[in-house]
Design a protein around this motif. Structure first.
Motif: not given
Length: 120
Positions: A65-94
């Motif tokens: 989110d910090n990266l996406k909030g900056l003008g010069n880095t906002k368009d870089i695609p980000v693929l998140l990884m986790s051992a959790k089965v679902n990102i929702r398992d990590m708790g509420v977070y946009t």
């Protein structure tokens, strides 16, 4: 040559992704410490970032989110990884990442996802 930054505190994951993505023709930089994340992004200028969610005292979602909030880095695609089965398992977070990869990951799936975002 397209550049990919991989950030994970697990050296085995870094090794696998570096070999896999290098064999696909990408220039890969691996970082195991998120404390210098933004300076590395600015210096390396990646076209894609693969970012672990759980990075010790850092949360990959917040880094994204910090990266996406900056003008010069906002368009870089980000693929998140986790051992959790679902990102929702990590708790509420946009989060502003493009995709979520579950560990352990399928090698062909990672290559397909990377290619779909970096070759646009």
């Amino acid at each position: 040559m397209k550049r990919i930054l991989v950030v994970d505190d697990n050296s085995a994951i870094l090794d696998v992704l570096e070999i896999l993505l290098s064999e696909e023709g990408y220039k890969v930089k691996c970082v195991d410490d998120a404390s210098d994340f933004l300076p590395v992004v600015i210096d390396f200028e990646p076209q894609l970032i693969i970012l672990d969610i759980q990075l010790g005292r850092y949360d990959g979602r917040a880094l994204c989110d910090n990266l996406k909030g900056l003008g010069n880095t906002k368009d870089i695609p980000v693929l998140l990884m986790s051992a959790k089965v679902n990102i929702r398992d990590m708790g509420v977070y946009t989060c502003t990442a493009q995709e979520f990869i579950t560990k352990p990951f399928d090698i062909d799936d990672v290559v397909r996802r990377v290619s779909s975002h970096i070759n646009r």
